[in-house]
Design a protein around this motif. Structure first.
Motif, PDB file in Angstrom:
ATOM      1  N   ILE A  86     -49.473  17.287   7.660  1.00  0.00           N
ATOM      2  CA  ILE A  86     -48.801  16.938   6.344  1.00  0.00           C
ATOM      3  C   ILE A  86     -48.342  15.721   6.564  1.00  0.00           C
ATOM      4  CG2 ILE A  86     -46.560  17.549   5.139  1.00  0.00           C
ATOM      5  CD1 ILE A  86     -47.312  20.605   5.589  1.00  0.00           C
ATOM      6  N   LEU A  87     -47.547  15.318   7.561  1.00  0.00           N
ATOM      7  CA  LEU A  87     -46.894  13.979   7.718  1.00  0.00           C
ATOM      8  C   LEU A  87     -48.046  12.833   7.707  1.00  0.00           C
ATOM      9  CD1 LEU A  87     -44.069  14.892  10.014  1.00  0.00           C
ATOM     10  CD2 LEU A  87     -43.993  14.288   7.723  1.00  0.00           C
ATOM     11  N   ARG A  90     -50.636  13.938   3.985  1.00  0.00           N
ATOM     12  CA  ARG A  90     -50.329  15.219   3.142  1.00  0.00           C
ATOM     13  C   ARG A  90     -49.144  15.245   2.288  1.00  0.00           C
ATOM     14  NH1 ARG A  90     -55.282  17.791   2.984  1.00  0.00           N
ATOM     15  NH2 ARG A  90     -54.431  19.717   2.017  1.00  0.00           N
ATOM     16  N   ARG A  91     -48.281  14.398   2.647  1.00  0.00           N
ATOM     17  CA  ARG A  91     -46.811  14.631   2.362  1.00  0.00           C
ATOM     18  C   ARG A  91     -46.513  15.067   0.989  1.00  0.00           C
ATOM     19  NH1 ARG A  91     -43.084  10.803   1.291  1.00  0.00           N
ATOM     20  NH2 ARG A  91     -44.477   9.046   1.650  1.00  0.00           N
ATOM     21  N   GLU A  92     -47.209  14.191  -0.068  1.00  0.00           N
ATOM     22  CA  GLU A  92     -46.670  14.397  -1.338  1.00  0.00           C
ATOM     23  C   GLU A  92     -46.900  15.537  -1.769  1.00  0.00           C
ATOM     24  OE1 GLU A  92     -47.842  11.116  -3.619  1.00  0.00           O
ATOM     25  OE2 GLU A  92     -46.569   9.647  -2.729  1.00  0.00           O
ATOM     26  N   ALA A  95     -44.733  18.224  -0.313  1.00  0.00           N
ATOM     27  CA  ALA A  95     -43.565  18.466  -1.217  1.00  0.00           C
ATOM     28  C   ALA A  95     -43.592  19.076  -2.352  1.00  0.00           C
ATOM     29  CB  ALA A  95     -42.763  16.881  -1.294  1.00  0.00           C
ATOM     30  N   ARG A 173     -37.763  20.632   3.254  1.00  0.00           N
ATOM     31  CA  ARG A 173     -38.701  20.056   2.203  1.00  0.00           C
ATOM     32  C   ARG A 173     -38.177  18.567   1.956  1.00  0.00           C
ATOM     33  NH1 ARG A 173     -38.098  18.665  -2.983  1.00  0.00           N
ATOM     34  NH2 ARG A 173     -40.202  18.328  -4.191  1.00  0.00           N
ATOM     35  N   VAL A 176     -39.474  16.246   4.525  1.00  0.00           N
ATOM     36  CA  VAL A 176     -41.060  16.052   4.277  1.00  0.00           C
ATOM     37  C   VAL A 176     -41.381  14.994   3.142  1.00  0.00           C
ATOM     38  CG1 VAL A 176     -43.163  17.274   3.698  1.00  0.00           C
ATOM     39  CG2 VAL A 176     -41.798  18.395   5.144  1.00  0.00           C
ATOM     40  N   GLY A 179     -40.740  11.482   4.167  1.00  0.00           N
ATOM     41  CA  GLY A 179     -41.328  11.024   5.098  1.00  0.00           C
ATOM     42  C   GLY A 179     -40.375  10.769   6.335  1.00  0.00           C
ATOM     43  N   PRO A 181     -40.472  12.113   9.667  1.00  0.00           N
ATOM     44  CA  PRO A 181     -40.752  12.779  10.674  1.00  0.00           C
ATOM     45  C   PRO A 181     -40.194  13.446  11.421  1.00  0.00           C
ATOM     46  CG  PRO A 181     -41.997  10.612  10.947  1.00  0.00           C
ATOM     47  CD  PRO A 181     -41.216  10.561   9.778  1.00  0.00           C
ATOM     48  N   ALA A 184     -37.859  16.012  10.210  1.00  0.00           N
ATOM     49  CA  ALA A 184     -38.552  17.287   9.628  1.00  0.00           C
ATOM     50  C   ALA A 184     -38.930  18.079  10.985  1.00  0.00           C
ATOM     51  CB  ALA A 184     -39.935  16.972   9.168  1.00  0.00           C
TER      52      ALA A 184
END
Length: 205
Positions: A86-87, A90-92, A95, A173, A176, A179, A181, A184
């Motif tokens: 995800i980081l 694919r972060r957005e 979220a 959330r 994430v 951004g 990391p 998170a």
């Protein structure tokens, strides 16, 4: 369909740990022949939610505290792997995918609805893994999340204040989405470790 219904019954406790499953009874309940029931039961045996005892039958698994530790250790590795994906671009998407379950958990917590919070908690972690884009992580997570609900049994939650449970997920959330990391990863590990400690006095070793 039958496998899904059996998973749901195990997760929600209507098929209790240690319960024996009978093909004939389930076939009558689902209004199908015994063949599909047998196939569904064998699928759940392969997933580890049921176990077969020679000459006795098929039973719902029972979880001891060592199993709880192992479940959360596996979840930490699996969801940590999902978080790395995800980081990495694919972060957005993640979220956005996590937002509905966070909103639902917060609302259910304010209403004092423990079962609703637990359902939203599961939806959050399903969305987290799905956001990784890895079908194999998603498949592996399904059984672990069902086993997690089995650990809770009729308790639904181990949090005396449901709002605290919601706040933990809001924080994850937000990390994430921002951004962040390291934050998170730290929040995810702390969340899993804390869950084990909350369950320790409630489950026999």
């Amino acid at each position: 369909m039958i496998a899904d219904r059996l998973r749901d019954a195990i997760m929600r406790g209507s098929l209790a740990p240690g319960a024996q499953l009978g093909e004939a009874d389930l076939a009558a309940q689902f209004a199908v022949s015994r063949g599909p029931v047998r196939e569904a039961m064998q699928r759940l045996v392969s997933e580890g939610l049921l176990h077969s005892i020679r000459h006795r039958g098929i039973f719902v698994i029972e979880l001891a505290f060592d199993d709880v530790v192992d479940i959360y250790r596996a979840r930490t590795a699996l969801e940590g792997g999902a978080l790395e994906l995800i980081l990495d671009g694919r972060r957005e998407l993640a979220a956005a995918a996590l937002a509905p379950s966070v909103a639902e958990m917060t609302a259910r917590a304010e209403a004092g609805d423990a079962a609703g919070v637990s359902d939203a908690d599961q939806a959050f972690h399903e969305a987290l893994v799905q956001s990784s884009g890895s079908p194999r992580l998603v498949r592996a997570a399904r059984t672990l999340l069902i086993e997690t609900r089995m650990c809770l049994g009729a308790l639904q939650t181990t949090y005396p204040d449901l709002r605290e449970q919601a706040r933990e997920h809001v924080g994850l959330r937000e990390a994430v989405a921002a951004g962040a990391p390291e934050r998170a990863r730290k929040l995810l590990v702390e969340h899993m470790t804390d869950a084990v400690e909350r369950l320790r006095p409630r489950i026999s070793s």
